[in-house]
Design a protein around this motif. Structure first.
Motif, PDB file in Angstrom:
ATOM      1  N   VAL A 117       0.717  -1.085   0.118  1.00 52.76           N
ATOM      2  CA  VAL A 117      -0.338   0.243   0.375  1.00 52.76           C
ATOM      3  C   VAL A 117       1.018   1.425   0.271  1.00 52.76           C
ATOM      4  CG1 VAL A 117      -0.967   1.154   1.582  1.00 52.76           C
ATOM      5  CG2 VAL A 117      -1.957  -1.452   1.354  1.00 52.76           C
ATOM      6  N   PHE A 118       1.984   1.641   1.008  1.00 52.30           N
ATOM      7  CA  PHE A 118       2.789   2.421   1.075  1.00 52.30           C
ATOM      8  C   PHE A 118       3.672   2.405  -0.177  1.00 52.30           C
ATOM      9  CE2 PHE A 118       7.527   3.456   1.343  1.00 52.30           C
ATOM     10  CZ  PHE A 118       7.091   5.011   2.161  1.00 52.30           C
ATOM     11  N   SER A 119       3.914   1.528  -1.147  1.00 52.86           N
ATOM     12  CA  SER A 119       4.373   1.662  -2.256  1.00 52.86           C
ATOM     13  C   SER A 119       3.646   2.325  -3.498  1.00 52.86           C
ATOM     14  CB  SER A 119       5.142   0.531  -3.139  1.00 52.86           C
ATOM     15  OG  SER A 119       5.785   0.227  -1.430  1.00 52.86           O
ATOM     16  N   LEU A 120       2.505   1.893  -3.726  1.00 49.87           N
ATOM     17  CA  LEU A 120       1.613   2.083  -4.397  1.00 49.87           C
ATOM     18  C   LEU A 120       1.301   3.813  -4.152  1.00 49.87           C
ATOM     19  CD1 LEU A 120      -0.832  -0.396  -4.444  1.00 49.87           C
ATOM     20  CD2 LEU A 120       0.195   0.146  -6.749  1.00 49.87           C
ATOM     21  N   VAL A 121       0.946   3.994  -3.015  1.00 47.70           N
ATOM     22  CA  VAL A 121       0.386   5.116  -2.585  1.00 47.70           C
ATOM     23  C   VAL A 121       2.153   6.487  -3.461  1.00 47.70           C
ATOM     24  CG1 VAL A 121       0.578   7.349  -0.824  1.00 47.70           C
ATOM     25  CG2 VAL A 121      -0.921   5.204  -1.225  1.00 47.70           C
ATOM     26  N   MET A 122       3.089   5.991  -3.231  1.00 43.76           N
ATOM     27  CA  MET A 122       4.016   6.714  -2.970  1.00 43.76           C
ATOM     28  C   MET A 122       4.745   6.517  -5.016  1.00 43.76           C
ATOM     29  SD  MET A 122       6.077   7.172  -0.868  1.00 43.76           S
ATOM     30  CE  MET A 122       7.678   7.902  -1.429  1.00 43.76           C
ATOM     31  N   THR A 123       3.870   5.753  -4.786  1.00 48.30           N
ATOM     32  CA  THR A 123       3.891   5.918  -6.914  1.00 48.30           C
ATOM     33  C   THR A 123       2.895   6.742  -7.377  1.00 48.30           C
ATOM     34  OG1 THR A 123       5.469   3.260  -7.094  1.00 48.30           O
ATOM     35  CG2 THR A 123       4.101   3.712  -9.159  1.00 48.30           C
ATOM     36  N   TRP A 124       1.895   5.966  -6.931  1.00 48.48           N
ATOM     37  CA  TRP A 124       0.798   7.326  -8.014  1.00 48.48           C
ATOM     38  C   TRP A 124       0.480   8.343  -7.751  1.00 48.48           C
ATOM     39  CZ3 TRP A 124      -3.187   2.599  -5.814  1.00 48.48           C
ATOM     40  CH2 TRP A 124      -3.214   1.643  -6.965  1.00 48.48           C
ATOM     41  N   TYR A 125       0.277   8.510  -6.368  1.00 49.02           N
ATOM     42  CA  TYR A 125       1.106  10.543  -6.038  1.00 49.02           C
ATOM     43  C   TYR A 125       2.526  11.033  -5.669  1.00 49.02           C
ATOM     44  CZ  TYR A 125      -3.817   8.521  -5.246  1.00 49.02           C
ATOM     45  OH  TYR A 125      -4.730   7.963  -5.489  1.00 49.02           O
ATOM     46  N   VAL A 126       3.248  10.379  -5.918  1.00 47.00           N
ATOM     47  CA  VAL A 126       4.373  11.234  -5.455  1.00 47.00           C
ATOM     48  C   VAL A 126       5.643  11.097  -6.742  1.00 47.00           C
ATOM     49  CG1 VAL A 126       6.877  11.646  -3.725  1.00 47.00           C
ATOM     50  CG2 VAL A 126       4.601  10.372  -3.088  1.00 47.00           C
ATOM     51  N   LEU A 127       5.980   9.702  -6.584  1.00 48.15           N
ATOM     52  CA  LEU A 127       7.251   9.668  -7.564  1.00 48.15           C
ATOM     53  C   LEU A 127       7.012   7.997  -8.300  1.00 48.15           C
ATOM     54  CD1 LEU A 127       8.862  11.416  -9.668  1.00 48.15           C
ATOM     55  CD2 LEU A 127      11.146  10.771  -8.325  1.00 48.15           C
ATOM     56  N   ALA A 128       6.821   8.420  -9.618  1.00 47.02           N
ATOM     57  CA  ALA A 128       6.803   6.923  -9.709  1.00 47.02           C
ATOM     58  C   ALA A 128       8.682   6.098  -9.944  1.00 47.02           C
ATOM     59  CB  ALA A 128       6.261   6.815 -11.499  1.00 47.02           C
ATOM     60  N   LEU A 134      12.667  -2.604   6.163  1.00 43.35           N
ATOM     61  CA  LEU A 134      14.318  -1.729   6.195  1.00 43.35           C
ATOM     62  C   LEU A 134      13.624  -2.338   4.076  1.00 43.35           C
ATOM     63  CD1 LEU A 134      15.551   0.687   5.004  1.00 43.35           C
ATOM     64  CD2 LEU A 134      17.927  -1.184   6.751  1.00 43.35           C
ATOM     65  N   TYR A 135      13.971  -3.560   4.444  1.00 41.43           N
ATOM     66  CA  TYR A 135      13.816  -3.495   3.698  1.00 41.43           C
ATOM     67  C   TYR A 135      12.633  -4.072   1.798  1.00 41.43           C
ATOM     68  CZ  TYR A 135      14.627  -7.378  -1.183  1.00 41.43           C
ATOM     69  OH  TYR A 135      14.860  -7.969  -2.711  1.00 41.43           O
ATOM     70  N   LEU A 136      11.633  -3.882   3.136  1.00 41.84           N
ATOM     71  CA  LEU A 136      10.382  -3.869   1.518  1.00 41.84           C
ATOM     72  C   LEU A 136      10.072  -2.352   1.311  1.00 41.84           C
ATOM     73  CD1 LEU A 136       7.639  -5.786   4.339  1.00 41.84           C
ATOM     74  CD2 LEU A 136       8.614  -6.355   1.993  1.00 41.84           C
ATOM     75  N   THR A 137      10.630  -1.312   2.415  1.00 39.03           N
ATOM     76  CA  THR A 137      10.029   0.400   2.504  1.00 39.03           C
ATOM     77  C   THR A 137      10.685   1.131   1.418  1.00 39.03           C
ATOM     78  OG1 THR A 137      10.214   0.898   4.815  1.00 39.03           O
ATOM     79  CG2 THR A 137       8.492   0.282   4.003  1.00 39.03           C
ATOM     80  N   HIS A 138      12.305   1.186   1.245  1.00 39.85           N
ATOM     81  CA  HIS A 138      13.098   2.067   1.007  1.00 39.85           C
ATOM     82  C   HIS A 138      13.584   2.311   0.167  1.00 39.85           C
ATOM     83  CE1 HIS A 138      15.413  -1.861  -0.778  1.00 39.85           C
ATOM     84  NE2 HIS A 138      16.301  -1.166  -0.887  1.00 39.85           N
ATOM     85  N   ALA A 139      13.418   1.216  -1.339  1.00 39.27           N
ATOM     86  CA  ALA A 139      13.193   1.616  -2.515  1.00 39.27           C
ATOM     87  C   ALA A 139      11.885   2.543  -2.900  1.00 39.27           C
ATOM     88  CB  ALA A 139      12.610   0.515  -3.347  1.00 39.27           C
ATOM     89  N   PRO A 140      11.213   3.231  -2.557  1.00 39.95           N
ATOM     90  CA  PRO A 140      10.020   4.067  -3.160  1.00 39.95           C
ATOM     91  C   PRO A 140      10.560   5.871  -2.835  1.00 39.95           C
ATOM     92  CG  PRO A 140       8.182   2.435  -2.117  1.00 39.95           C
ATOM     93  CD  PRO A 140       9.878   2.098  -1.694  1.00 39.95           C
ATOM     94  N   ILE A 141      10.893   5.195  -1.900  1.00 37.12           N
ATOM     95  CA  ILE A 141      12.083   6.496  -0.354  1.00 37.12           C
ATOM     96  C   ILE A 141      12.998   6.849  -1.211  1.00 37.12           C
ATOM     97  CG2 ILE A 141      13.113   7.274   1.481  1.00 37.12           C
ATOM     98  CD1 ILE A 141      11.330   5.027   3.299  1.00 37.12           C
ATOM     99  N   VAL A 142      13.884   5.639  -1.759  1.00 35.44           N
ATOM    100  CA  VAL A 142      15.274   6.065  -2.658  1.00 35.44           C
ATOM    101  C   VAL A 142      14.527   6.799  -3.532  1.00 35.44           C
ATOM    102  CG1 VAL A 142      17.211   4.860  -4.170  1.00 35.44           C
ATOM    103  CG2 VAL A 142      16.173   4.411  -1.206  1.00 35.44           C
ATOM    104  N   ILE A 143      14.132   5.938  -4.629  1.00 34.09           N
ATOM    105  CA  ILE A 143      13.662   6.746  -5.790  1.00 34.09           C
ATOM    106  C   ILE A 143      12.435   7.989  -5.721  1.00 34.09           C
ATOM    107  CG2 ILE A 143      10.974   6.485  -7.143  1.00 34.09           C
ATOM    108  CD1 ILE A 143      13.966   5.156  -8.228  1.00 34.09           C
ATOM    109  N   ALA A 144      12.009   8.647  -4.764  1.00 36.12           N
ATOM    110  CA  ALA A 144      11.017   9.671  -4.890  1.00 36.12           C
ATOM    111  C   ALA A 144      12.381  10.997  -4.306  1.00 36.12           C
ATOM    112  CB  ALA A 144      10.486  10.010  -3.775  1.00 36.12           C
TER     113      ALA A 144
END
Length: 432
Positions: free
Chosen positions: A103-114, A303-313
């Motif tokens: 859910v966090f990754s989808l929100v980051m992708t759709w509303y922050v930065l894909a 950390l493994y699950l959530t870091h990638a969208p933050i790194v991208i953003a």
């Protein structure tokens, strides 16, 4: 996190290994942002090349997963107490944090930065990733790090069969059989379409790593002669072929031949875990069991699950294009992203991971949450009552005594002069 000394059957150092491996994955993804196109289109400095093999951390996670899941069966004749209990515990441990991270990754992708140059996930992506079949169906990805979670979940399903093989033959024979099947797939894959699809989608080399971890778990029930072997030395010796392949063949070959590199690393990782399980070398086990690695280990899955969208953003939204590419970008991203991803993972773990570790079912989880809520309400009520009593005390408290000078009054006040009567004078006779 609970101290490992409170659990006699727990092996000190495993949480530290998980934490450091998860941190390495974060550094690997920062490395890819600093030197995009590596290894073909860009060249990283020699001191950073060690961060370019992010697959090493995944390999370590898979071996460690087989090792951890094999400890209980190894102590009880290579049997699971109950397949239903095992399935429930695995699902309870893996799925809630994973779904929350989805859910966090989808929100980051759709509303922050894909994620750049990748299809944006849609409704089909939600279903595919929610069911952990992203290695079967090609859909838009909300988080590139999720690919290994599907593989690991499928290996969990394979575990009872591997344990059956261990009981029927032996742990080394089981590992050899899995390795033989996977090597055949790897050799024939480029020439047989079906096997090539298996190579690309299902990453069968990770099954060998999982089996090696299961084999290494047998160290806990082995005799003293086996346990006293120099496993750390064996790990160093087994790492030489893998390191040699990477040095001789180069980074481009290594990147496109991860299948064979994974197989080359498997014996070294298995021997290393056997060394840690026998508390050798002691300085390494003490370090892995120290506060910082254990603290990272307590939130390593988050950390493994959530870091990638933050790194991208942060990379594409704030840093890239504003800082010189290469080394400057790398250090700026490290300074920002390491504390940010770790702090977020700790908060995420408090809500979505640690409660599911401590309470093994909905009933104990609800009871614990209800008890915590009652305590919070009681504490809040006590605080409110204390505040009310304090206010009431303020209202009933007598006024402070006034200074003595304010209390002294004249005995009598002089009368005001009478106004002059009619025809009288304001100046009386005799006043001169």
């Amino acid at each position: 996190m609970t101290d490992v000394r409170e659990h006699p059957g727990r092996i000190a150092g495993l949480d530290g290994i998980r934490g450091l491996a998860a941190l390495y994955v974060v550094l690997y993804h920062i490395f890819l942002r600093a030197w995009p196109g590596y290894p073909g289109a860009s060249h990283a400095p020699f001191w950073a090349v060690g961060l370019s093999y992010g697959r090493a951390a995944v390999a370590l996670f898979i071996v460690l997963s087989g090792f951890s899941l094999g400890l209980g069966p190894a102590r009880s004749g290579w049997r699971l107490k109950s397949i239903a209990t095992y399935a429930h515990r695995r699902a309870w441990r893996i799925l809630p944090p994973y779904w929350a991270a989805l859910v966090f990754s989808l929100v980051m992708t759709w509303y922050v930065l894909a994620q750049p140059r990748l299809p944006v996930p849609d409704g089909k992506s939600v279903v595919v990733y929610g069911l952990l079949v992203q290695d079967v169906f090609a859909v838009g990805s909300p988080n590139r790090a999720f690919w290994s979670i599907a593989i690991e979940a499928q290996l969990y399903i394979l575990l009872p069969l591997l344990l059956l093989l261990v009981r029927r033959v032996s742990a080394p024979a089981m590992t050899g059989l899995v390795a033989a099947i996977v090597v055949i797939i790897g050799v024939l894959g480029p020439h047989v379409a079906l096997m090539n699809t298996a190579l690309v989608k299902f990453t069968p080399d990770l099954a060998v790593l999982f089996a090696v971890g299961l084999l290494a778990a047998g160290i806990v029930s082995a005799g003293e002669r086996t346990r006293s072997q120099p496993w750390a030395g064996y790990a160093l010796a087994a790492a030489v072929p893998a390191i040699g392949l990477m040095v001789v063949k180069g980074s481009v070959w290594s990147y496109f031949n991860l299948f064979w590199l994974d197989l080359a690393w498997a014996p070294a990782i298995g021997c290393f875990l056997a060394a840690v399980a026998t508390s050798r070398p002691r300085f390494a086990v003490r370090f892995l069991g120290s506060r910082l690695p254990r603290s990272l280990g307590s939130c390593s899955y988050s950390l493994y699950l959530t870091h990638a969208p933050i790194v991208i953003a942060v990379s594409y939204g704030l840093v890239l294009g504003r800082v010189t590419s290469g080394t400057p970008v790398f250090f700026v991203l490290v300074a920002i992203l390491l504390p940010l991803t770790v702090c977020f993972a700790r908060l995420f773990a408090v809500v979505f991971e640690i409660p599911f570790q401590r309470h093994r079912g909905w009933t104990p989880l609800r009871q614990a949450m209800s008890a915590r809520l009652r305590l919070a309400l009681v504490a809040r009520g006590a605080s409110w009552a204390s505040g009310q009593r304090s206010q009431a005390g303020e209202r009933c408290r007598p006024a402070p005594p006034r200074p003595a000078a304010d209390r002294v009054r004249p005995a009598s006040r002089p009368a005001a002069p009478a106004p002059p009567g009619p025809g009288g004078s304001a100046v009386r006779p005799g006043s001169y």
